[in-house]
Design an enzyme around this catalytic site. Structure first.
Site, short mmCIF file in Angstrom:
data_model
loop_
_atom_site.label_atom_id
_atom_site.label_comp_id
_atom_site.label_asym_id
_atom_site.label_seq_id
_atom_site.Cartn_x
_atom_site.Cartn_y
_atom_site.Cartn_z
N ASP A 9 58.50 110.11 -8.50
CA ASP A 9 58.93 108.95 -7.70
C ASP A 9 57.93 107.84 -7.97
OD1 ASP A 9 56.84 110.27 -6.44
OD2 ASP A 9 57.55 109.87 -4.41
N ASP A 14 51.64 109.04 -9.65
CA ASP A 14 52.60 109.54 -10.64
C ASP A 14 52.33 108.89 -12.00
OD1 ASP A 14 55.14 110.69 -8.77
OD2 ASP A 14 54.02 109.04 -7.89
#
Length: 311
Positions: A9, A14
């Site tokens: 996400d 990330d």
């Protein structure tokens, strides 16, 4: 070559996790599948393409996954990652969504796993919605995976979103319950408390982001908002890129020094405990499948992986 699929996400952590994977010559990233979470699905897709652009790896296919939880109310982490998920520092030259694959992300996941039975490691750093949908479409998917690595959950009832709930699991508790219940491949979990205990000195953060590369400049540009948030909270003892721990463990078998092998599940009820990961040390649940819950990591090896990711 280690074959991996990354389910993200894409927020700041990330982004770094993706960069760590792409920097390892022994890793083949077969696909990146996006999910709602830190930000909206559309922004997560855009952010992923921005990361791939700075890494000069726009050849890696990016897929559209779930845009909302199975049942829960939708939430995001804009206060931490910025409203756009990457620190609110937009790039006018960012790649467009026309580069996103037309095939649905969950279907692509199933196809790739079927093409490489028992060879693919799935790394999940987002709410587990895509994985939950996948196992409902193909109940045998976990038997075809080599392993599953998850950043999510907690081991000491310490929350970062609710009183005792970690963001990825709280964002879609039903999905997390399904995944912890139905995925029976070797499963490794990097919990919230584990990543907090494994945080790195801010001096190291300054050092590795000061490398003279485009990737380092990109990470340094998108990180101030999340770094400021960390420093202002009780977890601000050091730099904590949560998702990167799960990814690092997935590509380096020797980085995790200690883990507990224990059955886990998720609490779906309770005024304060919905989304809480439950560890069954007393074996009252009688579950055959047990997960490896990470406890200690080799921080020097981890630092080396982070340094290399921005070179």
């Amino acid at each position: 070559m280690k074959k991996i699929i990354i389910d993200v996400d894409t927020g700041v952590d990330d982004a770094l996790a993706i960069m760590v994977a792409l920097a390892d010559p022994n890793v083949e990233v077969l696909a990146i599948i996006c999910c709602f979470g830190n930000t909206s699905l559309e922004k997560a897709l855009k952010n992923t393409l921005r990361v791939l652009k700075v890494c000069k790896r726009l050849d890696i296919p990016v897929y559209r996954g779930s845009s909302r939880p199975l049942l829960a109310c939708k939430r995001d982490a804009g206060d931490y990652h910025g409203e756009d998920g990457l620190g609110d520092v937009p790039d006018p030259d960012a790649p467009g969504l026309e580069l996103v694959q037309k095939e649905k992300g969950v279907l692509a996941m199933l196809k790739i796993v079927n093409q490489h039975p028992e060879e693919v490691t799935l790394v999940a750093t987002a709410p587990l919605t895509n994985l939950a949908v996948a196992v409902q479409l193909d109940p045998l998917i976990s038997k075809k995976l080599k392993a599953l690595y998850i950043m999510g959950g907690n081991i000491e009832s310490r929350g970062n979103t609710t009183v005792c709930g970690e963001f990825n699991f709280v964002a879609d508790p039903e999905a997390a319950f399904i995944v912890l219940d139905r995925y029976t491949c070797p499963t490794y979990i990097a919990s919230w408390e584990f990543t907090c205990r494994s945080s790195l000195p801010w001096s190291f953060c300054d050092e590795f982001m000061s490398q003279n590369t485009d990737k380092a400049a990109f990470l340094k540009k998108i990180s101030p908002k999340s770094a400021e948030y960390q420093k202002e909270t009780t977890e601000g003892k050091g730099f904590n890129s949560c998702d990167t721990y799960a990814l690092a463990a997935a590509i380096n078998d020797n980085i995790v020094i200690k883990s507990d092998k224990v059955a886990v599940t998720l609490e779906l009820q309770g005024t304060h405990t919905r989304g809480l990961m439950v560890l069954d040390y007393m074996e009252l649940l009688k579950k055959k499948h047990k997960a490896y819950v990470m406890k200690t990591i080799d921080l020097e090896k981890f630092k080396q992986m982070l340094m290399k990711s921005l070179q």
